[in-house]
Design an enzyme around this catalytic site. Structure first.
Site, PDB file in Angstrom:
ATOM      1  N   GLU A 173     -20.259  57.665   6.627  1.00  0.00           N
ATOM      2  CA  GLU A 173     -18.828  57.884   6.391  1.00  0.00           C
ATOM      3  C   GLU A 173     -18.190  56.565   6.017  1.00  0.00           C
ATOM      4  OE1 GLU A 173     -16.340  59.829   9.279  1.00  0.00           O
ATOM      5  OE2 GLU A 173     -17.889  61.314   9.764  1.00  0.00           O
TER       6      GLU A 173
ATOM      7  N   TYR B 151     -14.925  52.180   8.837  1.00  0.00           N
ATOM      8  CA  TYR B 151     -13.612  52.269   8.195  1.00  0.00           C
ATOM      9  C   TYR B 151     -12.887  50.930   8.170  1.00  0.00           C
ATOM     10  CZ  TYR B 151     -14.211  57.295   8.131  1.00  0.00           C
ATOM     11  OH  TYR B 151     -14.692  58.548   7.867  1.00  0.00           O
TER      12      TYR B 151
ATOM     13  N   HIS C  39     -19.947  67.798  15.431  1.00  0.00           N
ATOM     14  CA  HIS C  39     -18.829  66.984  14.970  1.00  0.00           C
ATOM     15  C   HIS C  39     -17.584  67.409  15.756  1.00  0.00           C
ATOM     16  CE1 HIS C  39     -17.430  64.392  11.384  1.00  0.00           C
ATOM     17  NE2 HIS C  39     -16.419  64.471  12.226  1.00  0.00           N
TER      18      HIS C  39
ATOM     19  N   ARG D  66     -23.344  65.917   3.337  1.00  0.00           N
ATOM     20  CA  ARG D  66     -23.389  65.865   4.802  1.00  0.00           C
ATOM     21  C   ARG D  66     -22.312  66.803   5.357  1.00  0.00           C
ATOM     22  NH1 ARG D  66     -20.626  62.192   8.495  1.00  0.00           N
ATOM     23  NH2 ARG D  66     -21.599  62.369  10.537  1.00  0.00           N
TER      24      ARG D  66
ATOM     25  N   GLU E  40     -20.409  60.335  15.840  1.00  0.00           N
ATOM     26  CA  GLU E  40     -19.462  59.466  16.528  1.00  0.00           C
ATOM     27  C   GLU E  40     -19.246  59.823  18.002  1.00  0.00           C
ATOM     28  OE1 GLU E  40     -16.848  58.263  12.566  1.00  0.00           O
ATOM     29  OE2 GLU E  40     -15.878  59.373  14.178  1.00  0.00           O
TER      30      GLU E  40
ATOM     31  N   ASN F 216     -20.931  54.882  10.347  1.00  0.00           N
ATOM     32  CA  ASN F 216     -19.590  55.214   9.865  1.00  0.00           C
ATOM     33  C   ASN F 216     -18.709  53.983  10.021  1.00  0.00           C
ATOM     34  OD1 ASN F 216     -20.624  57.765   9.604  1.00  0.00           O
ATOM     35  ND2 ASN F 216     -19.241  58.741  11.058  1.00  0.00           N
TER      36      ASN F 216
END
Length: 490
Positions: free
Chosen positions: A394, A315, A133, A90, A178, A313
């Protein structure tokens, strides 16, 4: 405990868990963070080039001028991907390289991505292309950036130019990465480029990003109905400290609304969450009035155009209350001197609490089970009913890696990252076991890179980059990922 024993202990104490036969293993990067060549072959400034020159915006005044020099070293980097056994890669294309200043197509910039895609296909690696991005051409920012509706139209033009160049070879297209970051973190919090402090601009930017997404999905699908089209959102799990306390529950609701539902609802339901609109109206009625005036007839129908895949994504989660903690957790933003505002327009009486989870050196909690719950929730409430496939696009962590020389070879024994990788892949398998269809996992990041406001202070890669020599070295986490890919088991 030695790094080796930490890596091997899960394998010795539990049976191997297989991944689905068509599950894709990948890694991810972004153009500005790795390419460098900031002023070569016609590329012009993006908002991040400009933001890096703002005093105290980025640690050490770091910039992306060279980064990982991927622009010149892409062949070696793709060879590394092949050695790892990646099924897919990606990456993002740079708007500022392809259409400098938002103007005419730059053939030299387009040719770079043609060469990169050819290299990936020759290595039998599926190109997974992200169109945006965060590197908006600075010239467009000077016309209002994402707060200007016209930027959405310019983005669709750029997307179609990329399809002209790569549509015969790239079959997976992601519009945005995002949008929460490129709207509220960028135009409201001032933490990311262009570094503005405006609730109104954040709301307008979010809507125009969504509009750009919907317009581009429609235009690409009209071109080729066989394309896999989607978007990538950073999402979280917002947990209330006390499930019996209305103030805590409301804090979690507002975080979920402003972080998750603000983007999921218009994409999948054709509406912005009414409760969040009213939350923001209570603190900034003028911003909401401007936002409501910007949402024109037909916009939400465009935004909710069907997507084939949703990138998630993840985290860490959020542990919040309506009451102040005795001792507030250390925040996870880059410790720059430049002031930062809250990215949440409605943030009053929302407080983060400590819950005893391990934290990375960036002070991000390590919470794999949150990924399982997030995938279940997004599948049940959004992607599943829409027939949209989920991918973890991600997931990763920065640790304070130490490079050592062993037998003439640079090694990084990043046991914490190995544990992080295994824990989150296990969380994906837990979601799959619970009935969630997850098509793949992309580790962030393939390479250590420019980490936005953190500059080069934090390393996320499974491949170490020596920024002085540009030498690449596979970390223990990369070796473990290669082993998992080869065996297709955890």
């Amino acid at each position: 405990m030695t790094p080796t024993s930490r890596e091997e202990s899960p394998q010795m104490t539990a049976p191997a868990r297989p991944f689905p036969k068509d599950f894709l293993f990948g890694a991810a990067t972004a153009a500005f963070q790795i390419e460098g060549a900031a002023h070569e072959d016609g590329r012009r400034d993006s908002i991040w080039d400009a933001f890096c020159r703002v005093p105290d915006a980025v640690i050490n005044g770091d910039n992306g001028d060279v980064a990982c020099d991927h622009y010149h070293r892409y062949r070696d980097d793709v060879a590394l991907m092949k050695d790892l056994g990646l099924n897919t890669y990606r990456f993002s294309t740079s708007w500022s390289r392809v259409r400098p200043d938002g103007g005419q197509v730059n053939p030299a910039g387009v040719d770079f991505y043609k060469r990169l895609v050819d290299e990936l296909l020759d290595a039998d690696i599926l190109p997974w292309l992200t169109l945006y991005h965060w590197d908006l051409p600075q010239a467009l920012q000077e016309k209002g950036g994402w707060a200007n509706r016209d930027t959405a139209a310019r983005f669709t033009e750029y997307a179609l130019d990329m399809h002209d160049a790569l549509g015969d070879r790239v079959k997976v297209w992601t519009t945005l990465n995002e949008p929460w970051c490129s709207s509220f973190l960028s135009y409201t919090a001032g933490i990311h480029a262009p570094g503005h402090y405006s609730v109104e601009e954040g709301m307008l930017a979010a809507h125009h990003l969504m509009l750009a997404h919907g317009q581009t999905i429609g235009a690409l699908r009209e071109r080729d109905a066989s394309l896999n089209l989607g978007i990538t959102l950073n999402l979280t799990v917002a947990d209330a400290v006390d499930l019996s306390d209305p103030a805590d529950l409301d804090a979690a609701r507002r975080i979920d609304g402003q972080f998750n539902r603000w983007f999921l609802d218009p994409i999948f339901r054709g509406e912005y969450p009414a409760d969040v609109v009213e939350d923001i109206r209570a603190v900034d009625a003028g911003a909401v009035a401007s936002f409501e005036a910007a949402v024109q007839p037909g916009d939400l129908e465009t935004i909710s155009t069907h997507i084939d895949s949703l990138g998630v994504n993840y985290y860490h989660g959020e542990y919040v209350s309506g009451h102040e903690p005795d001792l507030a957790p250390i925040g996870g933003d880059a410790p720059t001197e430049r002031p930062a505002h809250s990215p949440f327009p409605s943030h009053e009486r929302i407080f983060w609490h400590e819950r005893g989870l391990p934290r990375t050196p960036m002070q991000w909690e390590v919470q794999p089970e949150g990924l399982t719950r997030l995938l279940q929730r997004v599948s049940a409430d959004y992607a599943g009913p829409a027939g949209t496939e989920l991918y973890v696009t991600e997931n990763g962590a920065a640790y304070d890696d130490v490079a050592v020389i062993e037998d003439g070879e640079t090694r990084v024994h990043d046991a914490d990252r190995v544990e992080f990788l295994r824990g989150h892949l296990g969380a994906v398998l837990d979601a799959i076991d619970a009935g969630v269809e997850v098509g793949g996992y992309f580790y962030w990041s393939m390479l250590d890179n420019f980490e936005w406001a953190w500059g080069y202070e934090k390393r996320f890669g499974i491949v170490r980059v020596d920024y002085e020599t540009q030498e690449r070295s596979l970390k223990d986490s990369g070796r473990e990922y290669a082993r998992i890919i080869a065996s297709r088991t955890l």
